[in-house]
Scaffold this active site. Structure first.
Site, PDB file in Angstrom:
ATOM      1  CG  HIS A 265       6.971   2.772  -0.962  1.00 52.95           C
ATOM      2  ND1 HIS A 265       7.998   2.996   0.005  1.00 52.95           N
ATOM      3  CD2 HIS A 265       6.453   1.693  -0.472  1.00 52.95           C
ATOM      4  CE1 HIS A 265       8.349   2.079   0.808  1.00 52.95           C
ATOM      5  NE2 HIS A 265       7.233   1.532   0.755  1.00 52.95           N
ATOM      6  CG  ASP A 316      -0.163  -2.520   1.201  1.00 52.73           C
ATOM      7  OD1 ASP A 316      -0.165  -3.717   1.609  1.00 52.73           O
ATOM      8  OD2 ASP A 316       0.240  -1.795   1.333  1.00 52.73           O
TER       9      ASP A 316
END
Ligand SMILES: CC(C)(COP(=O)(O)OP(=O)(O)OC[C@H]1O[C@@H](n2cnc3c(N)ncnc32)[C@H](O)[C@@H]1OP(=O)(O)O)[C@@H](O)C(=O)NCCC(=O)NCCS
Length: 380
Positions: A265, A316
Site C-alpha cells: 500500500h 483487496d
C-alpha cells in the site's frame, strides 16, 4: 540558455499533500483509518452503510429521524430510467461489468434533472441517486448478461440487502446482508486514493458529479487500485483449479518479479485496518458456507508474502474470498467496490465544489534544454 538542474518530482506524487479535506483521516504508520474522525473499527462494528453515507455526506452521525429520512431517500431512488435498462440490454454480453458501469454512469446524466446543477443541495441529491443507481446497474447488467430477468427493487430493504436481492433474485440471509454491509462500510472512503483524486480533479473544472464519478470509475478499474480484488481471486482460482500448493504458486510469482495483487500500500506501512475485518469475514463466511479453502489458501499466501517481502495484505486481498463466498462473480468484485466507494467519491465532489479552485499542478520539466531549436525537415 537554461539547463535542467531540477530534482525530479516524487514519482506517483508519493507523500504530496494535494488538498485540504475534512472527510477521511489516515495514519499510515499506526494503521488508523477514520471517517470524519470516527475510527473504521467502530464503524465496522456498530454502523451500517446508510449511516456511513450520512456521516460522509453531512459530516456527522445522523439522529434517528435523519437516518430514517436518508434511508427513505435512497430507497425512493431505486429506479432506473427504462432507457438505461435498454442501454444495459444493448451492451455486448461479453463486456466487462466495470466498463458497462463506467459508461452507464455517464449515460445516467442524460436522465438526471440535476445534471447541470452544481450547487450543494443538487450535489447531495445526486450523491443519493447515484448511490442507489450504481448498485442497481451492477445487479441489472449481471442478470441481463446471464439471460435472467431484471429483479425489481424492494424499497423496504437495506442498501446491502436490496443489492443482493437484485443480484441473485433471492432475499439474502442476515449473515450475508451484514457481511456485505460491513464490506460497504470498509470500502466507502479512503482519502485521496487514485479514483477519488480523479473525481476531484474532474469536479474542480466545474464539470459535474456524473463526469467526476465516471472519471473515478475509470481510475478504480486498474489492477493497481480497485481491480486488485478480482486479480486476487484469479490467483486463488488458478491455485484451486491446478491443485497447486499456494506457497509454491506465489513463490514462483515472486521469483518472476511479479507483483502479488492484494499486497502493499502506498500509505499504510502496517496492517491495513480494513484487512483486519475482511480477514475475519473471509474466515467466518468460508467456514459457515462450507467453503473454507479460499480463506485457508489466502492465509498461507499472506504469511508467505509477509515473510518474504514484508508486505501486508490490503483491503483487496481478503475481500476477494469474502465476495466469492457471498456468491458474487469475480468480474463483479471491482464494480462492488464502486457500489460502496460512490459514497466517498460523492462526499469529495461535494467538498470540492463547496470551496472550489481548479486543480492544476505543475510538472518538473526534465526534457531537452530550452530553447531547443526547431530543425527544418531537410536538415534532420
Ligand atoms: C498498492 C501499490 C500500487 C502501491 O504501490 P507503490 O507505493 O507505488 O509501491 P511500488 O509499486 O513502487 O512498490 C515498492 C516496492 O515494493 C514492491 N511491491 C509493492 N507491492 C508489491 C506486491 N503486491 N507484490 C510484490 N512486490 C510488491 C515493488 O515491486 C517495489 O519493489 P522494488 O523497490 O524492489 O522495485 C503496490 O503495492 C501494488 O502494486 N500492489 C498490488 C496491487 C494492489 O493490491 N493494489 C490495491 C491497493 S489497495
Amino acid at each position: 540558455m537554461s539547463s535542467v538542474t531540477s530534482t525530479p518530482a516524487p514519482k506517483g506524487l508519493e507523500g504530496i499533500v494535494a488538498t485540504n479535506s475534512s472527510i477521511c483521516y489516515i495514519d499510515g504508520d499506526l494503521g488508523v483509518l477514520a471517517y470524519r474522525g470516527i475510527d473504521i473499527h467502530e464503524l465496522a462494528r456498530h454502523s451500517n452503510f446508510e449511516e456511513t453515507c450520512y456521516l460522509l455526506w453531512f459530516g456527522r452521525l445522523p439522529n434517528q429521524g435523519q437516518l430514517k429520512d436518508l434511508r427513505e431517500r435512497l430507497a425512493q431512488e431505486r429506479h432506473l430510467d427504462p432507457a438505461i435498462i435498454q442501454f444495459l440490454r444493448n451492451a455486448p454480453k461479453t463486456a466487462l461489468p466495470m466498463d458497462v458501469l463506467r459508461t452507464t454512469v455517464s449515460a445516467l446524466a442524460f436522465y438526471d434533472a440535476d445534471e447541470k446543477n452544481n450547487d450543494h443541495d443538487a450535489n447531495v441529491r445526486k450523491a443519493i441517486r447515484l448511490t442507489s443507481q450504481i448498485a442497481m446497474i451492477v445487479a441489472a447488467y449481471d442478470r441481463i448478461r446471464k439471460g435472467k430477468p431484471v429483479v425489481d427493487p424492494d424499497r423496504s430493504l437495506s442498501h446491502a440487502a436490496n443489492f443482493l436481492l437484485q443480484l441473485t433474485g433471492a432475499k439474502p440471509s442476515p449473515t450475508a446482508e451484514r457481511a456485505l454491509d460491513i464490506a460497504l462500510i470498509l470500502h466507502a472512503d479512503h482519502e485521496l486514493n487514485a479514483s477519488t483524486f480523479a473525481a476531484r480533479v474532474t469536479a474542480a473544472t466545474l464539470s459535474d458529479m456524473h463526469s467526476a464519478v465516471t472519471s473515478a470509475i475509470g481510475a478504480l478499474k486498474g489492477p493497481l487500485h480497485g481491480g486488485a480484488n478480482e486479480a486476487v481471486f484469479r490467483i486463488l482460482e488458478a491455485i484451486d483449479r491446478q491443485k497447486s500448493d499456494p506457497i509454491e504458486y506465489v513463490r514462483s510469482m515472486l521469483a518472476q518479479k511479479k507483483k502479488i495483487p492484494g499486497f502493499g500500500h502506498r500509505v499504510y506501512h502496517t496492517e491495513d485496518p480494513r484487512a483486519t475485518h475482511l480477514r475475519a469475514m473471509s474466515r467466518d463466511l468460508g467456514r459457515s458456507s462450507g467453503q473454507p479453502q479460499w480463506y485457508e489458501m489466502s492465509e498461507k499466501i499472506e504469511k508467505l508474502v509477509k515473510a518474504e517481502k514484508k508486505l501486508n495484505a490490503n483491503v483487496d486481498f481478503y475481500s476477494a474470498s469474502t465476495y466469492h463466498v457471498l456468491g458474487i462473480d469475480e468480474d463483479l468484485f471491482t464494480p462492488v467496490f464502486a457500489v460502496s466507494r460512490i459514497s466517498g467519491w460523492a462526499a469529495h465532489v461535494i467538498e470540492q465544489l463547496d470551496d472550489n479552485r481548479l486543480i492544476r499542478p505543475r510538472a518538473e520539466y526534465l526534457g531537452p534544454d530550452y530553447p531547443n531549436p526547431y530543425v527544418a525537415m531537410e536538415k534532420r
